[in-house]
Design an enzyme around this catalytic site. Structure first.
Site, PDB file in Angstrom:
ATOM      1  N   GLY A 199      -1.923   7.397   4.162  1.00 39.14           N
ATOM      2  CA  GLY A 199      -2.322   7.934   5.459  1.00 39.14           C
ATOM      3  C   GLY A 199      -1.243   8.868   5.945  1.00 39.14           C
ATOM      4  CG  ASP A 313      -6.780   7.556  13.953  1.00 41.39           C
ATOM      5  OD1 ASP A 313      -7.559   8.539  13.997  1.00 41.39           O
ATOM      6  OD2 ASP A 313      -5.845   7.484  13.136  1.00 41.39           O
TER       7      ASP A 313
HETATM    8  N1  ATP Z   1      -6.267  -3.821   3.589  1.00 40.84           N
HETATM    9  C1  ATP Z   1      -6.546  -2.764   2.833  1.00 40.84           C
HETATM   10  N2  ATP Z   1      -7.292  -2.896   1.731  1.00 40.84           N
HETATM   11  C2  ATP Z   1      -7.579  -1.813   0.955  1.00 40.84           C
HETATM   12  N3  ATP Z   1      -7.187  -0.551   1.225  1.00 40.84           N
HETATM   13  C3  ATP Z   1      -6.440  -0.366   2.329  1.00 40.84           C
HETATM   14  C4  ATP Z   1      -6.069  -1.442   3.180  1.00 40.84           C
HETATM   15  N4  ATP Z   1      -5.336  -0.949   4.203  1.00 40.84           N
HETATM   16  C5  ATP Z   1      -5.255   0.372   4.000  1.00 40.84           C
HETATM   17  N5  ATP Z   1      -5.916   0.748   2.889  1.00 40.84           N
HETATM   18  C6  ATP Z   1      -6.055   2.114   2.345  1.00 40.84           C
HETATM   19  O1  ATP Z   1      -4.943   2.897   2.742  1.00 40.84           O
HETATM   20  C7  ATP Z   1      -5.373   4.012   3.549  1.00 40.84           C
HETATM   21  C8  ATP Z   1      -4.313   4.326   4.582  1.00 40.84           C
HETATM   22  O2  ATP Z   1      -4.101   3.197   5.411  1.00 40.84           O
HETATM   23  P1  ATP Z   1      -3.823   3.342   6.971  1.00 40.84           P
HETATM   24  O3  ATP Z   1      -4.970   4.084   7.600  1.00 40.84           O
HETATM   25  O4  ATP Z   1      -3.532   2.005   7.536  1.00 40.84           O
HETATM   26  O5  ATP Z   1      -2.521   4.259   6.940  1.00 40.84           O
HETATM   27  P2  ATP Z   1      -1.950   5.242   8.056  1.00 40.84           P
HETATM   28  O6  ATP Z   1      -0.811   6.004   7.460  1.00 40.84           O
HETATM   29  O7  ATP Z   1      -1.673   4.461   9.285  1.00 40.84           O
HETATM   30  O8  ATP Z   1      -3.193   6.218   8.288  1.00 40.84           O
HETATM   31  P3  ATP Z   1      -3.443   7.293   9.419  1.00 40.84           P
HETATM   32  O9  ATP Z   1      -2.952   8.593   8.893  1.00 40.84           O
HETATM   33  O10 ATP Z   1      -4.943   7.276   9.578  1.00 40.84           O
HETATM   34  O11 ATP Z   1      -2.739   6.813  10.645  1.00 40.84           O
HETATM   35  C9  ATP Z   1      -6.736   3.583   4.100  1.00 40.84           C
HETATM   36  O12 ATP Z   1      -7.556   4.685   4.443  1.00 40.84           O
HETATM   37  C10 ATP Z   1      -7.293   2.786   2.935  1.00 40.84           C
HETATM   38  O13 ATP Z   1      -7.840   3.652   1.958  1.00 40.84           O
END
Ligand code: ATP
Length: 506
Positions: A199, A313
């Site tokens: 992400g 979000d």
């Molecule tokens: N519990 C989980 N099981 C499987 N895949 C996961 C899980 N948590 C996260 N992911 C994968 O990782 C990706 C990124 O996770 P997350 O959205 O929490 O990160 P982020 O860096 O906070 O994202 P953003 O840029 O939206 O803030 C998700 O879109 C998903 O594909």
């Protein structure tokens, strides 16, 4: 409609003013003024005390803790509606208390607002002391324990004035504190092959714990140490608070050599990947299940959770799918509490994802349940059409779909890959719901409980739905004009382009 507005010409003067009945146009004017004002500090400290206690069992290394200390300068801009803001306020009170005999205005106001502030000072003093002693992990028997809440209304505040009196702490954490070597072992030393998602803030690794349980380990990678700490604490503060089949489950945390959230693995990954990045197409039945399940999860956050939570979000990438395609809302990095008394909150930093941002958020920084409802409407459109929220030529799905929704042109809307195998009644329900969710005027959007009714085709059974429906039909010429002038398609796209440019320049 009753609108509450914060007056913040002096950030120390916390008070709420009732403006009274107002039209959407009037709201916009008032809110616009609000959005230029700094966020309130300390006013809702007491409202979050239960949630803040959840952080008790998190071990933070002295180095990580220093990041919090260094971050003091940026605290003024921290939203108090986020768990991070609550935590920061508490720490600041403590800092001021220890460094000076004078108490700052904001602290004393916090104390005025919170009847239990002395206990909170105790909590923060206790937490700080533990962190300063470089407790990289709390030994299980040394963890101060609070009982888990038994009902939505029960409060178990753990802290007494005697700052390190463990016997007064009843909190029993349900998650585990992982050491870095446990996490390395689980992920084959964070092998790139184990990466299952990336992400804007984190990399997510698939892992296998010693007991065989499969997990997703979210490692915060982006931003300064300060930003990572804030983001970690924000997400943690919310995720330990939520407990629903349609929200992501926390198994544990790691704060050694970085910051990690250990989550239950959702074996099918994110809806985004399945919908837009996979050759195998989701059937309509699965899409409908995802629509109703995600709506249930969001309704829980908005209306059934102990404290109202605005996710901020909602998007396909933040809906995970379990073995049997049960959707789970994840990524609470931007989420914030909305205290009971308030109808909305204004933020100065535009955060979120292009294509899902509600008009009033883009223009005035207004955040409330309806900003999530708008994003949820976009998500419903993705499920129906199979298209992304913003396509490669930056065309917004909302702008593309709106005329088709107005003409009830289901055939043109539906994802061609479904090959006509869908339940037309269900698709119509989802399309109508999406249409209501993406209304420009937030007052015309349904609440999540109403969204659920609409998705299940029950709209006419509920009184509140009838009222909402009537208000949609009776949109006056002036309201239409307001929408057209205030936020037309061109301006929305201009705003999107501008925000994108700013983000890239930055
Ligand atoms: N519990 C989980 N099981 C499987 N895949 C996961 C899980 N948590 C996260 N992911 C994968 O990782 C990706 C990124 O996770 P997350 O959205 O929490 O990160 P982020 O860096 O906070 O994202 P953003 O840029 O939206 O803030 C998700 O879109 C998903 O594909």
């Amino acid at each position: 409609m009753c609108l509450w507005v914060f007056s913040a010409s002096n950030p120390m003067d916390d008070f709420v003013e009732e403006i009274g009945d107002s039209t959407p146009g009037e709201n916009a004017e008032i809110s616009s003024e609000c959005s230029r004002k700094p966020p309130q500090i300390g006013a809702f400290f007491s409202a979050h005390e239960k949630d803040t206690t959840s952080l008790l069992s998190v071990s933070i290394s002295a180095q990580d803790f220093q990041s919090l200390e260094i971050g003091k300068d940026t605290r003024e801009a921290t939203e108090v509606s986020s768990p991070r803001g609550v935590l920061d306020d508490g720490l600041r009170c403590l800092d001021l208390e220890t460094s000076s005999s004078k108490t700052s205005t904001s602290c004393s106001e916090t104390q005025l607002v919170s009847g239990n502030s002395s206990r909170w000072k105790g909590f923060f003093r206790f937490w700080k002391q533990q962190s300063m002693r470089r407790l990289s992990s709390f030994p299980p028997l040394g963890v101060p324990k609070l009982s888990r809440r038994k009902s939505n209304r029960e409060t178990h505040v753990p802290i007494s004035d005697s700052t390190t009196d463990y016997s007064n702490c009843y909190f029993k954490p349900t998650w585990k504190n992982f050491t870095i070597s446990e996490l390395q072992k689980a992920t084959n030393n964070f092998s790139p092959e184990n990466i299952i998602g990336k992400g804007g803030y984190a990399e997510v690794y698939k892992g296998s714990l010693e007991n065989g349980q499969l997990v997703a380990i979210k490692m915060l990678t982006q931003g300064t140490a300060d930003e990572r700490t804030n983001s970690f604490l924000s997400e943690l503060g919310i995720i330990v608070h939520v407990d629903h089949p349609n929200t992501a489950k926390l198994i544990g945390v790691g704060a050694e050599g970085g910051m990690y959230l250990v989550l239950q693995l959702s074996s099918h990954g994110s809806l985004e990947t399945l919908l837009h990045g996979s050759k195998e197409k989701l059937s309509w039945d699965v899409r409908y299940k995802i629509a109703t399940g995600a709506a249930t999860g969001l309704e829980y956050l908005h209306e059934r959770c102990q404290r109202r939570i605005i996710h901020r979000d909602i998007k396909a990438a933040n809906v995970l799918l379990t073995d049997d395609f049960e959707p789970q809302i994840c990524d609470f990095g931007l989420a914030m509490w909305l205290p009971d008394k308030l109808t909305h909150h204004t933020v100065s930093n535009l955060e979120g994802t292009f294509g899902y941002l509600a008009p009033e958020y883009c223009t005035h920084g207004i955040v409330d349940e309806k900003t999530d409802v708008y994003a949820f409407g976009v998500l419903l459109l993705e499920l129906i059409t199979g298209r992304s929220a913003v396509n490669s030529s930056q065309q917004s799905l909302v702008m593309w779909a709106k005329p088709l929704l107005e003409k009830d042109d289901i055939k043109e809307l539906v994802d061609p890959s479904l090959n006509d195998s869908y339940d037309i009644k269900q698709v119509r329900c989802v399309a109508q719901t999406a249409y209501m969710c993406i209304q420009h005027s937030s007052v015309l959007r349904p609440r999540m409980t109403q969204v659920l009714d609409l998705l299940k085709g029950k709209e006419m059974q509920s009184e509140s739905m009838k009222v909402l429906h009537k208000s949609l039909i009776r949109r006056t010429y002036s309201v239409e004009l307001f929408d057209a002038e205030e936020y037309n398609a061109t301006r929305y796209l201009n705003d999107l382009t501008q925000h994108k440019k700013l983000a890239l320049d930055f």
